[in-house]
Design a protein around this motif. Structure first.
Motif, PDB file in Angstrom:
ATOM      1  N   PRO A 155       0.846  -1.194   0.000  1.00  0.00           N
ATOM      2  CA  PRO A 155       0.000   0.000   0.000  1.00  0.00           C
ATOM      3  C   PRO A 155       0.881   1.244   0.000  1.00  0.00           C
ATOM      4  O   PRO A 155       2.066   1.182   0.340  1.00  0.00           O
ATOM      5  N   GLU A 156       0.310   2.357  -0.378  1.00  0.00           N
ATOM      6  CA  GLU A 156       1.102   3.584  -0.526  1.00  0.00           C
ATOM      7  C   GLU A 156       1.869   3.936   0.741  1.00  0.00           C
ATOM      8  O   GLU A 156       3.034   4.326   0.688  1.00  0.00           O
ATOM      9  N   GLU A 157       1.224   3.781   1.904  1.00  0.00           N
ATOM     10  CA  GLU A 157       1.901   4.131   3.155  1.00  0.00           C
ATOM     11  C   GLU A 157       3.053   3.175   3.476  1.00  0.00           C
ATOM     12  O   GLU A 157       3.906   3.479   4.288  1.00  0.00           O
ATOM     13  N   GLY A 158       3.099   2.011   2.813  1.00  0.00           N
ATOM     14  CA  GLY A 158       4.192   1.065   3.035  1.00  0.00           C
ATOM     15  C   GLY A 158       5.420   1.361   2.205  1.00  0.00           C
ATOM     16  O   GLY A 158       6.423   0.657   2.319  1.00  0.00           O
ATOM     17  N   ARG A 159       5.341   2.414   1.352  1.00  0.00           N
ATOM     18  CA  ARG A 159       6.477   2.748   0.495  1.00  0.00           C
ATOM     19  C   ARG A 159       7.056   4.118   0.833  1.00  0.00           C
ATOM     20  O   ARG A 159       7.757   4.704   0.030  1.00  0.00           O
ATOM     21  N   ASP A 160       6.768   4.609   2.045  1.00  0.00           N
ATOM     22  CA  ASP A 160       7.266   5.931   2.420  1.00  0.00           C
ATOM     23  C   ASP A 160       8.762   5.865   2.749  1.00  0.00           C
ATOM     24  O   ASP A 160       9.345   4.772   2.814  1.00  0.00           O
ATOM     25  N   PRO A 161       9.438   6.992   2.956  1.00  0.00           N
ATOM     26  CA  PRO A 161      10.887   6.999   3.189  1.00  0.00           C
ATOM     27  C   PRO A 161      11.337   6.225   4.433  1.00  0.00           C
ATOM     28  O   PRO A 161      12.516   5.892   4.553  1.00  0.00           O
ATOM     29  N   ASP A 162      10.410   5.917   5.339  1.00  0.00           N
ATOM     30  CA  ASP A 162      10.772   5.182   6.559  1.00  0.00           C
ATOM     31  C   ASP A 162      10.746   3.673   6.373  1.00  0.00           C
ATOM     32  O   ASP A 162      10.922   2.923   7.343  1.00  0.00           O
ATOM     33  N   VAL A 163      10.524   3.209   5.155  1.00  0.00           N
ATOM     34  CA  VAL A 163      10.343   1.773   4.931  1.00  0.00           C
ATOM     35  C   VAL A 163      11.550   0.963   5.393  1.00  0.00           C
ATOM     36  O   VAL A 163      11.406  -0.129   5.955  1.00  0.00           O
ATOM     37  N   TRP A 164      12.761   1.492   5.198  1.00  0.00           N
ATOM     38  CA  TRP A 164      13.951   0.706   5.536  1.00  0.00           C
ATOM     39  C   TRP A 164      14.137   0.606   7.046  1.00  0.00           C
ATOM     40  O   TRP A 164      14.477  -0.460   7.570  1.00  0.00           O
ATOM     41  N   GLU A 165      13.883   1.693   7.747  1.00  0.00           N
ATOM     42  CA  GLU A 165      13.950   1.636   9.208  1.00  0.00           C
ATOM     43  C   GLU A 165      12.921   0.659   9.763  1.00  0.00           C
ATOM     44  O   GLU A 165      13.189  -0.080  10.712  1.00  0.00           O
ATOM     45  N   ARG A 166      11.733   0.658   9.170  1.00  0.00           N
ATOM     46  CA  ARG A 166      10.708  -0.289   9.612  1.00  0.00           C
ATOM     47  C   ARG A 166      11.157  -1.725   9.363  1.00  0.00           C
ATOM     48  O   ARG A 166      10.975  -2.596  10.204  1.00  0.00           O
ATOM     49  N   ARG A 167      11.744  -1.962   8.192  1.00  0.00           N
ATOM     50  CA  ARG A 167      12.170  -3.326   7.880  1.00  0.00           C
ATOM     51  C   ARG A 167      13.306  -3.787   8.794  1.00  0.00           C
ATOM     52  O   ARG A 167      13.336  -4.955   9.191  1.00  0.00           O
ATOM     53  N   TYR A 168      14.219  -2.906   9.134  1.00  0.00           N
ATOM     54  CA  TYR A 168      15.259  -3.299  10.095  1.00  0.00           C
ATOM     55  C   TYR A 168      14.610  -3.729  11.410  1.00  0.00           C
ATOM     56  O   TYR A 168      14.982  -4.755  11.995  1.00  0.00           O
ATOM     57  N   ARG A 169      13.650  -2.939  11.869  1.00  0.00           N
ATOM     58  CA  ARG A 169      12.978  -3.270  13.133  1.00  0.00           C
ATOM     59  C   ARG A 169      12.214  -4.581  13.020  1.00  0.00           C
ATOM     60  O   ARG A 169      12.274  -5.427  13.918  1.00  0.00           O
ATOM     61  N   GLU A 170      11.504  -4.780  11.918  1.00  0.00           N
ATOM     62  CA  GLU A 170      10.719  -6.001  11.731  1.00  0.00           C
ATOM     63  C   GLU A 170      11.612  -7.230  11.658  1.00  0.00           C
ATOM     64  O   GLU A 170      11.294  -8.283  12.237  1.00  0.00           O
ATOM     65  N   ILE A 171      12.738  -7.104  10.958  1.00  0.00           N
ATOM     66  CA  ILE A 171      13.672  -8.230  10.852  1.00  0.00           C
ATOM     67  C   ILE A 171      14.281  -8.551  12.219  1.00  0.00           C
ATOM     68  O   ILE A 171      14.382  -9.717  12.611  1.00  0.00           O
ATOM     69  N   ASN A 172      14.672  -7.517  12.951  1.00  0.00           N
ATOM     70  CA  ASN A 172      15.218  -7.746  14.304  1.00  0.00           C
ATOM     71  C   ASN A 172      14.195  -8.435  15.202  1.00  0.00           C
ATOM     72  O   ASN A 172      14.538  -9.363  15.958  1.00  0.00           O
ATOM     73  N   ASP A 173      12.946  -7.984  15.120  1.00  0.00           N
ATOM     74  CA  ASP A 173      11.887  -8.583  15.938  1.00  0.00           C
ATOM     75  C   ASP A 173      11.645 -10.033  15.534  1.00  0.00           C
ATOM     76  O   ASP A 173      11.431 -10.902  16.394  1.00  0.00           O
ATOM     77  N   TRP A 174      11.644 -10.305  14.227  1.00  0.00           N
ATOM     78  CA  TRP A 174      11.422 -11.671  13.726  1.00  0.00           C
ATOM     79  C   TRP A 174      12.541 -12.600  14.180  1.00  0.00           C
ATOM     80  O   TRP A 174      12.284 -13.723  14.639  1.00  0.00           O
ATOM     81  N   GLU A 175      13.777 -12.132  14.082  1.00  0.00           N
ATOM     82  CA  GLU A 175      14.905 -12.969  14.511  1.00  0.00           C
ATOM     83  C   GLU A 175      14.870 -13.204  16.018  1.00  0.00           C
ATOM     84  O   GLU A 175      15.202 -14.307  16.485  1.00  0.00           O
TER      85      GLU A 175
END
Length: 313
Positions: A155-175
């Motif tokens: 979705p549009e809000e998932g492609r904002d400039p903060d996407v990479w910071e969110r993905r780092y957090r999500e990956i850390n949480d998943w691991e």
């Protein structure tokens, strides 16, 4: 003896570990030609020792069947991921190892969240799962090539400039979730220099038996070297955590990279310290009963002599 071995391995890999919370600059912090004052001959002996250690601990991991290991390999093209897997895992039982490679996502995979396809290939308890490229592609190649992000149907809000910071957090949480559920996450980045990659590409072009390894797309991707180095540096800084630290392995010397990978994986298994299950008292009695029955069938037993007499008649 085992404790001394564990301490020796820990000291060997410590210079390769990315300290959680640190800021990494690959160009200045890690030397792709580092070899810890080892000679290649010494390296061959050490790798053999490491493979033997992995065989021992993998058998115990499978027998215990309560923990698993996810071993992630990331690198630029020609860094030696396939060779590292082949050599490091050469002595272990293939039934206890599963290797997964991740290419361009399929239509089905694009219809799910970006971690779904990696979740589907996780190891079972008792297994070592190897990701040849991993979920970190989602903050590396997808970041260097923004068009790949657009294809993920976010979705549009998932492609904002903060996407990479969110993905780092999500990956850390998943691991962290995986670790807390009994699956150690071991992460290795094979750090190859640009010049060494050039030489390996030339070798793949010049040697007919290596032509199949080369694609013109490899050279096109090489043009993004600087962008990849920045993406790797930021990824290492943001996702080396106390529960799943990164190790940056010098990859210009293949023999040394393989020793390091074996030591890092071996260290993770030694930290788990899996044990063979022990049987209860009733099971032990059953074993002794089975033993007596098998002994009675031996060449010198009365039962064996009776069978021999019957054959003579």
């Amino acid at each position: 003896m085992a404790e001394n071995r564990a301490q020796r391995i820990a000291r060997f890999i410590e210079p390769l570990r990315v300290r959680p919370g640190s800021t990494v600059d690959l160009a200045t912090d890690f030397d792709p030609r580092y070899k810890a004052d080892l000679t290649k001959a010494e390296g061959v002996a050490l790798l053999a020792e490491g493979v033997e250690l992995l065989d021992e601990f993998q058998a115990r991991l499978a027998a215990q069947d309560s923990r698993g290991v996810l071993f992630c390999l990331q690198a630029m093209d020609a860094a030696g991921k396939d060779g590292t897997i082949r050599h490091v895992m050469s002595g272990v039982n293939p039934q206890g190892v599963r290797v997964s490679s991740f290419k361009v996502p399929s239509e089905e995979e694009l219809d799910h969240d970006y971690l779904w396809r990696y979740q589907c290939r996780l190891p079972r308890r008792g297994e070592i799962g190897i990701f040849n490229r991993s979920h970190y592609e989602e903050v590396l190649v997808v970041r260097v090539h923004p068009e790949y992000l657009r294809r993920q149907r976010l979705p549009e809000e998932g492609r904002d400039p903060d996407v990479w910071e969110r993905r780092y957090r999500e990956i850390n949480d998943w691991e962290r979730y995986l670790v807390e559920n009994g699956f150690s996450v071991v992460k290795v980045f094979l750090n190859l220099s640009k010049e060494e990659q050039r030489q390996r590409f030339l070798s793949r072009i010049d040697l007919p038996e290596k032509n199949w390894k080369f694609s013109s797309a490899d050279v096109r991707e090489r043009r993004h070297w600087g962008a990849y180095q920045r993406a790797f540096s930021e990824m290492l800084s943001a996702t080396s955590t106390p529960w799943a630290p990164w190790y940056v392995v010098p990859a210009d010397r293949k023999w040394f990279a393989r020793i390091c990978a074996a030591a890092i994986l071996g260290h993770a298994l030694m930290e788990i310290d899996p044990q063979y299950p022990t049987v209860g008292e009733q099971a032990r009695k059953d074993l002794m009963t089975a033993r007596r029955e098998l002994e009675q069938e031996g060449p010198g037993s009365g039962a064996a002599r009776d069978r021999k007499k019957k054959r003579r008649k």
